[in-house]
Design a protein around this motif. Structure first.
Motif, mmCIF file in Angstrom:
data_model
loop_
_atom_site.group_PDB
_atom_site.id
_atom_site.type_symbol
_atom_site.label_atom_id
_atom_site.label_comp_id
_atom_site.label_asym_id
_atom_site.label_seq_id
_atom_site.Cartn_x
_atom_site.Cartn_y
_atom_site.Cartn_z
ATOM 1 N N SER A 132 41.875 46.801 43.261
ATOM 2 C CA SER A 132 41.127 45.879 44.117
ATOM 3 C C SER A 132 40.364 46.579 45.228
ATOM 4 O O SER A 132 39.388 46.046 45.743
ATOM 5 C CB SER A 132 42.082 44.838 44.717
ATOM 6 O OG SER A 132 43.059 45.481 45.513
ATOM 7 N N PRO B 140 36.220 42.626 36.104
ATOM 8 C CA PRO B 140 36.856 41.356 36.491
ATOM 9 C C PRO B 140 37.463 40.569 35.326
ATOM 10 O O PRO B 140 38.383 39.781 35.533
ATOM 11 C CB PRO B 140 35.720 40.569 37.153
ATOM 12 C CG PRO B 140 34.463 41.286 36.805
ATOM 13 C CD PRO B 140 34.813 42.706 36.506
ATOM 14 N N TYR C 43 37.231 35.965 34.383
ATOM 15 C CA TYR C 43 38.235 36.060 35.456
ATOM 16 C C TYR C 43 39.217 34.887 35.434
ATOM 17 O O TYR C 43 40.425 35.061 35.482
ATOM 18 C CB TYR C 43 37.510 36.124 36.803
ATOM 19 C CG TYR C 43 38.414 36.317 38.008
ATOM 20 C CD1 TYR C 43 38.732 37.589 38.474
ATOM 21 C CD2 TYR C 43 38.933 35.215 38.681
ATOM 22 C CE1 TYR C 43 39.553 37.765 39.578
ATOM 23 C CE2 TYR C 43 39.760 35.380 39.793
ATOM 24 C CZ TYR C 43 40.062 36.658 40.229
ATOM 25 O OH TYR C 43 40.869 36.819 41.320
ATOM 26 N N SER D 277 42.080 42.446 40.683
ATOM 27 C CA SER D 277 42.534 41.801 41.917
ATOM 28 C C SER D 277 43.764 42.495 42.505
ATOM 29 O O SER D 277 44.264 42.074 43.532
ATOM 30 C CB SER D 277 42.861 40.327 41.643
ATOM 31 O OG SER D 277 43.869 40.228 40.676
ATOM 32 N N THR D 278 44.245 43.572 41.861
ATOM 33 C CA THR D 278 45.480 44.203 42.346
ATOM 34 C C THR D 278 45.336 45.721 42.441
ATOM 35 O O THR D 278 44.832 46.229 43.433
ATOM 36 C CB THR D 278 46.663 43.849 41.420
ATOM 37 O OG1 THR D 278 46.318 44.208 40.076
ATOM 38 C CG2 THR D 278 47.000 42.384 41.509
ATOM 39 N N HIS E 127 46.358 41.871 36.434
ATOM 40 C CA HIS E 127 44.900 41.739 36.463
ATOM 41 C C HIS E 127 44.412 42.828 37.422
ATOM 42 O O HIS E 127 44.421 42.652 38.644
ATOM 43 C CB HIS E 127 44.569 40.328 36.977
ATOM 44 C CG HIS E 127 43.111 40.043 37.027
ATOM 45 N ND1 HIS E 127 42.486 39.564 38.154
ATOM 46 C CD2 HIS E 127 42.145 40.169 36.092
ATOM 47 C CE1 HIS E 127 41.202 39.408 37.910
ATOM 48 N NE2 HIS E 127 40.968 39.758 36.658
#
Lengths: 426, 194
Positions: A387, A401, A352, A383-384, A380
């Motif tokens: 997510s 991750p 990550y 995280s987006t 990424h």
């Protein structure tokens, strides 16, 4: 006037467009108007009753949008199309024609994260129940079929990891189940894959991506293959039964092999309302004229970047179907011989933190939530875009991750590789 | 003729040459497909004759209904049959008694009777099955493109804006279709399964 099939590039430039009858304008004009005058009361009644071809109101149809619709229908080999405000809007409008509350549809687990959200949460509130299946395990689709199944939904090239779906195998399952196969062809574009040639009954796109191609306009489209018989068994009443909205018209009987596209327009777009702006249609049409040139460059660049990443010591793995070692390479050779697309993922040995560091150091790649732009993009997903999924679902959908997603643009490949090299190495 | 996939030039030749069309099964109900097609073809300049024994004594858009083909009493170029496949043969048999014979027998979307077609073709009549002349006229003129339909034609020529009652040019460049189209292949498979 001989019947011959022109090439894809000719259709990309010409299909649907002709000089404007009034002015002679050669580029497609932007008909930026809400409404269109009727010749007389009878003409108005004919248009509202679906008896005449013509324009009423831009929420139902617009001449600029119509050029876009015919062009994409021609490129995909379909009978008709309907442009809407976004790829998400296309999915709502399609399923509204097919599902009643309490019905089910089967969807491939590997999808754009936004589609996973839409299917799981928004559609649940409509009573449309998604049943997930694994695109790498065709039998999982067969096992998911129930008497309430009304459709199967897959992506031709799956977001985010760029896996290739075996469209023909899944179309066989759909045919056996007596339901239409819907293919989201956004990441391939018809230049790389034409799903209708492989058994798709409906094709949807986010036009925002490679078709528009320049990251400047949202849009979506629905293409009717004209292959599905909606009349059997009363399973699809929007198509087969008399419609009270239109004084008892039966759409399949009246419109034959483009009835689904008409249903999407006169029952979906008209009543739900996600109309595409004619300005966006114009921008997307201009993009489509160069689709073949851009798409080939996207693919060639993507292959070069993927090959570079495979050889880099900081990279743990690369998931790109265009690499001979990739598990989807056989399917890529069959379905997408010109190139395996330009969206793929790779994972970093540093996990990550290394992903976050890479994104921050890149100078040409833009960190944003889109794909299919002339510019190269990086994100990424964990995280987006993905997510909202839990960790297990992230990994199942190819967005663990340690995974970074790239959308390779049409810059010089040497510059893209140099940017990645400095960001990975420093 | 291969009735699974018609070349555009075959359809174009028919729609460019016929002037009068007798529509068997024409309905005065304005939500029926036959009404749509009748009205459209009349507006595009065809001499339309509604044939329906249930409505004799009435008119369809100013054209008096006749009970049967033999009651028309003048030559007709084309017979457009708006009946289910099982009711096609008697209409074709009646058409073959006309003098002069019609040049074209057209069976509507969803209607197909290969034996009846063979009978008509054996005396030189052109046959179209499972198509709609309104849709084909709209497609070859590209007027249907307003609805997002793939006309499968191209043109770099400036055409006049279509107005009420205007005949449209059908002579655009065709870009395939027929057996190249997935929709036509699907229709063929369906026919074979029957």
């Amino acid at each position: 006037m001989s019947d011959r099939l022109p090439g894809f590039s000719t259709l990309a430039v010409h299909a649907g467009a002709q000089p404007d009858p009034t002015t002679g304008a050669r580029a497609t004009p932007i008909y930026q108007t809400t409404s269109f005058v009727f010749n007389d009361a009878d003409h108005a009644a004919s248009l509202f009753g679906l008896q005449a071809f013509g324009n009423i109101y831009t929420r139902i149809g617009n001449p600029t949008n119509a050029v876009l619709e015919e062009r994409v229908a021609a490129l995909e080999g379909g009978t008709a199309a309907l442009a809407v405000a976004s790829g998400h809007a296309a999915q709502v409008v399609v399923l509204q024609q097919l599902l009643q509350p309490g019905d089910e549809f089967i969807a491939a687990r590997k999808l754009y994260g936004g589609s996973i959200n839409q299917f799981t949460h928004a559609f649940k509130s409509f009573g449309w129940n998604v049943v997930w299946a694994d695109p790498d395990d065709i039998a999982s689709f067969e096992r998911a079929v129930t008497p309430r199944t009304k459709a199967i939904f897959i992506e031709s090239i799956a977001n985010p990891a760029g896996g290739i779906t075996d469209i023909e195998a899944i179309s066989t399952v759909a045919r056996k189940a007596g339901v239409p196969l819907i293919v989201d062809n956004t990441l391939a574009s018809p230049y790389l894959i034409r799903p209708i040639d492989h058994g798709a009954d409906i094709v949807v796109h986010s036009l925002t991506k490679f078709l528009g191609g320049h990251g400047n306009s949202l849009g979506g489209i629905i293409v009717d293959a004209g292959t599905f018989d909606w009349s059997t068994g009363g399973k699809y009443p929007m198509l087969s039964e008399p419609r009270p909205e239109y004084h008892g018209i039966r759409l399949q009987e009246t419109f034959g092999n483009f009835a689904f596209a008409i249903a999407c327009r006169v029952l979906g777009l008209r009543d739900l309302g996600p109309a595409l702006s004619p300005f966006n249609a114009f921008m997307i049409l201009t993009g489509i004229e160069t689709l073949p040139l851009r798409m080939q460059k996207h693919c060639d660049n993507a292959k070069a970047v993927a090959e570079f990443l495979v050889g880099h010591p900081a990279v743990a793995s690369v998931s790109y179907a265009g690499l001979p070692s990739d598990k989807y390479n056989q399917l890529a050779r069959k379905y997408a011989p010109k190139g395996a697309g330009a969206v793929f993922t790779f994972s970093l040995k540093g996990g990550y933190d290394a992903g976050v560091s890479l994104v921050s150091k890149l100078q040409l790649f833009s960190h944003l939530a889109n794909v299919g732009d002339t510019r190269s993009l990086v994100i990424h997903p964990a995280s987006t875009t993905h997510s909202q999924l839990d960790d297990a679902a992230k990994i199942k959908s190819g967005a663990g991750p340690d995974v970074v997603r790239l959308s390779i643009g049409i810059e010089d490949k040497e510059d893209l590789i140099a940017d990645l090299e400095q960001a990975l190495g420093a | 003729m291969n009735h699974d996939a018609y070349p555009d030039n075959y359809i174009r030749g028919i729609l460019n040459s016929v002037k009068s069309i007798a529509m068997v099964g024409a309905s005065p109900v304005n939500v029926r497909p036959s009404y749509f097609a009748f009205k459209y073809l009349a507006q595009r300049g065809y001499d339309m004759i509604p044939v329906n024994p249930g409505h004799v004594g009435k008119e369809l858009l100013g054209n008096p209904f006749v009970a049967s083909l033999v009651d028309i009493g003048r030559p007709v170029d084309m017979i457009d049959i708006f009946r289910n496949s099982s009711h096609i043969m008697p209409v074709v048999e009646e058409a073959l008694t006309l003098d002069p014979l019609p040049k074209v027998i057209w069976m509507q979307l969803g209607a197909r009777d290969d034996a009846a077609a063979a009978k008509a073709e054996s005396v030189g009549i052109k046959v179209v099955m499972n198509r709609c002349p309104k849709i084909e006229y709209g497609r070859l003129s590209s007027e249907i493109s307003w609805m997002g339909v793939n006309s499968r034609t191209l043109s770099s020529k400036r055409a006049p804006a279509p107005t009420q009652g205007m005949r449209l040019s059908l002579n655009r460049m065709s870009v395939g279709g027929g057996d190249t189209a997935a929709s036509d292949r699907a229709a063929k498979n369906k026919t074979e399964q029957r």
